[in-house]
Design an enzyme around this catalytic site. Structure first.
Site, PDB file in Angstrom:
ATOM      1  N   CYS A   1       0.333   3.343   3.535  1.00 17.26           N
ATOM      2  CA  CYS A   1       0.700   2.825   4.854  1.00 17.26           C
ATOM      3  C   CYS A   1       1.996   3.488   5.361  1.00 17.26           C
ATOM      4  O   CYS A   1       2.851   3.883   4.563  1.00 17.26           O
ATOM      5  CB  CYS A   1       0.890   1.311   4.799  1.00 17.26           C
TER       6      CYS A   1
ATOM      7  N   HIS B   1      -8.666   7.280   3.647  1.00 17.02           N
ATOM      8  CA  HIS B   1      -8.076   8.566   3.268  1.00 17.02           C
ATOM      9  C   HIS B   1      -9.093   9.405   2.507  1.00 17.02           C
ATOM     10  O   HIS B   1     -10.106   8.898   2.031  1.00 17.02           O
ATOM     11  CB  HIS B   1      -6.836   8.354   2.392  1.00 17.02           C
TER      12      HIS B   1
ATOM     13  N   ASN C   1     -13.896   9.597  -1.338  1.00 17.32           N
ATOM     14  CA  ASN C   1     -14.562   8.586  -2.143  1.00 17.32           C
ATOM     15  C   ASN C   1     -14.308   7.269  -1.435  1.00 17.32           C
ATOM     16  O   ASN C   1     -13.158   6.925  -1.183  1.00 17.32           O
ATOM     17  CB  ASN C   1     -13.965   8.505  -3.551  1.00 17.32           C
TER      18      ASN C   1
ATOM     19  N   HIS D   1      -7.185   1.727   2.246  1.00 15.04           N
ATOM     20  CA  HIS D   1      -6.574   2.546   3.300  1.00 15.04           C
ATOM     21  C   HIS D   1      -7.397   3.829   3.489  1.00 15.04           C
ATOM     22  O   HIS D   1      -7.617   4.564   2.528  1.00 15.04           O
ATOM     23  CB  HIS D   1      -5.121   2.881   2.957  1.00 15.04           C
TER      24      HIS D   1
ATOM     25  N   CYS E   1       0.840  -1.201   0.000  1.00 14.62           N
ATOM     26  CA  CYS E   1       0.000   0.000   0.000  1.00 14.62           C
ATOM     27  C   CYS E   1       0.876   1.252   0.000  1.00 14.62           C
ATOM     28  O   CYS E   1       1.782   1.380   0.808  1.00 14.62           O
ATOM     29  CB  CYS E   1      -0.908  -0.010   1.236  1.00 14.62           C
TER      30      CYS E   1
ATOM     31  N   SER F   1      -9.807   1.658  -5.192  1.00 16.14           N
ATOM     32  CA  SER F   1      -9.358   0.277  -5.030  1.00 16.14           C
ATOM     33  C   SER F   1      -8.537   0.098  -3.755  1.00 16.14           C
ATOM     34  O   SER F   1      -8.435  -0.996  -3.227  1.00 16.14           O
ATOM     35  CB  SER F   1      -8.543  -0.154  -6.246  1.00 16.14           C
TER      36      SER F   1
END
Ligand SMILES: [Zn+2]
Ligand SMILES: [Zn+2]
Length: 344
Positions: A48, A161, A148, A159, A45, A156
């Site tokens: 991260c 945010h 979103n 995480h 990710c 996709s």
């Protein structure tokens, strides 16, 4: 059942409510897909802590929130300045501004709905700082903060945010709301959103959560089945002027709505969540009332609200559901997140 047209005072348009056409209401017993919970840390990710981002920069080992300039900005200081002038009536100008990303938590597997009230309160302060800092820039006319959430809205990476677009123009929806609020304020001396809150409290059936200074409701004029507005009760043009108490209360109401969303189908509930704050272009925004909007794209766990002829073709929404029924579904949801109750 409702079959009528409802006026949307913040958009100055009719919403056709045609709930009589809906097939049998969703029974709510099962959720079609098996939920796979992501790991708490994902080495692949780019959000991260300690990981490398798409642009090559290394993330710090952050412990709470983390703000950075978007590696693929839609507006930014490096946008081309010398542009070929088009033929009239066309116009062109540089895509100036700043695009940022705010990570809510170092935890890859959490969503906003699972954060504690104090963590959401901290996030509200981060959003406020960003609004104030970016809004001060001379080239920035407006700061749009939005999240979103979910693959159905194109995200996709789970995480948690959000994004911030600080642009040299005011987004159309805000421009309309600002104009309508100003006109209403001029005519009545009151904030339009104050009267919306008053009407919702009078009806009471669509109010989802409330405390001393904040309120959440599924508006009378909802365009999406589970559209929800969250706002302080007092009129503030933006987060910038909220008191400590109002910030805490707003975090509380926001969390309760988010938990209800997730509990509805026992899955992370997808949505588009914009913060509607006044433009920062120096205009008069006394009638503007800051609020957070949720536009969830799903009508059922596996059924999208498709935007088609009326919405894309004509510009007005056709709603297939009754706002009162959808509000009742959300009101019935508990305020403890299902992941927190089902854990052993
Ligand atoms: Zn991550
Ligand atoms: Zn709005």
């Amino acid at each position: 059942m409702s079959w009528e047209e409802r006026w949307h005072p913040l958009r100055e348009e009719w919403v056709v409510v045609a709930a009589h056409r809906q097939d049998r209401p969703w029974s709510g017993e099962t959720v079609a897909r098996e939920e796979e919970r992501p790991p708490a840390y994902d080495p692949a990710c780019h959000l991260c802590p300690g990981n490398r981002r798409v642009g090559g920069a290394l993330n710090p080992r952050y412990e709470q929130t983390f703000v950075f300039d978007n590696d693929h900005p839609c507006v930014g200081p490096r946008a081309p300045k010398s542009l070929r002038a088009p033929h009239a009536p066309y116009r062109v100008r540089p895509a100036e501004g700043v695009a940022r990303v705010v990570c809510y938590s170092p935890r890859h597997d959490l969503t906003l709905a699972e954060l504690e009230s104090q963590e959401i309160e901290h996030l509200l302060r981060v959003w406020r700082e960003q609004y104030v800092e970016l809004g001060r820039r001379p080239e920035v006319a407006h700061v749009l903060t939005f999240e979103n959430k979910g693959e159905v809205v194109g995200v996709s990476n789970p995480h948690p945010h959000c994004q911030i677009y600080a642009t040299n123009f005011v987004f159309k929806t805000i421009e309309n709301e600002a104009r309508l609020s100003r006109e209403y304020f001029g005519e009545t001396g009151r904030a339009l959103f104050q009267d919306i809150i008053a009407a919702e409290r009078r009806d009471a059936t669509r109010v989802l959560a409330e405390n001393d200074t904040a309120i959440a409701f599924l508006p009378y004029f909802a365009r999406y089945a589970y559209e929800v507005f969250v706002a302080p009760k007092a009129s503030h043009a933006s987060l910038a002027t909220l008191s400590a108490e109002e910030t805490r209360d707003l975090a509380d109401v926001l969390r309760r709505v988010l938990v209800k969303f997730d509990n509805l189908w026992r899955m992370p509930f997808p949505y588009v969540m914009p913060l509607h704050q006044a433009p920062t272009d120096g205009g008069d925004y006394r009638g503007f009332h800051f609020h957070i909007e949720f536009h969830p794209p799903l009508r059922k766990p596996d059924l999208l609200k498709y935007l088609a002829g009326p919405e894309i073709g004509g510009g007005n929404f056709l709603s297939d559901t009754s706002p009162e029924e959808k509000a009742a579904e959300l009101r019935a949801q508990p305020e403890v997140h299902y992941r927190k109750t089902s854990e052993p």
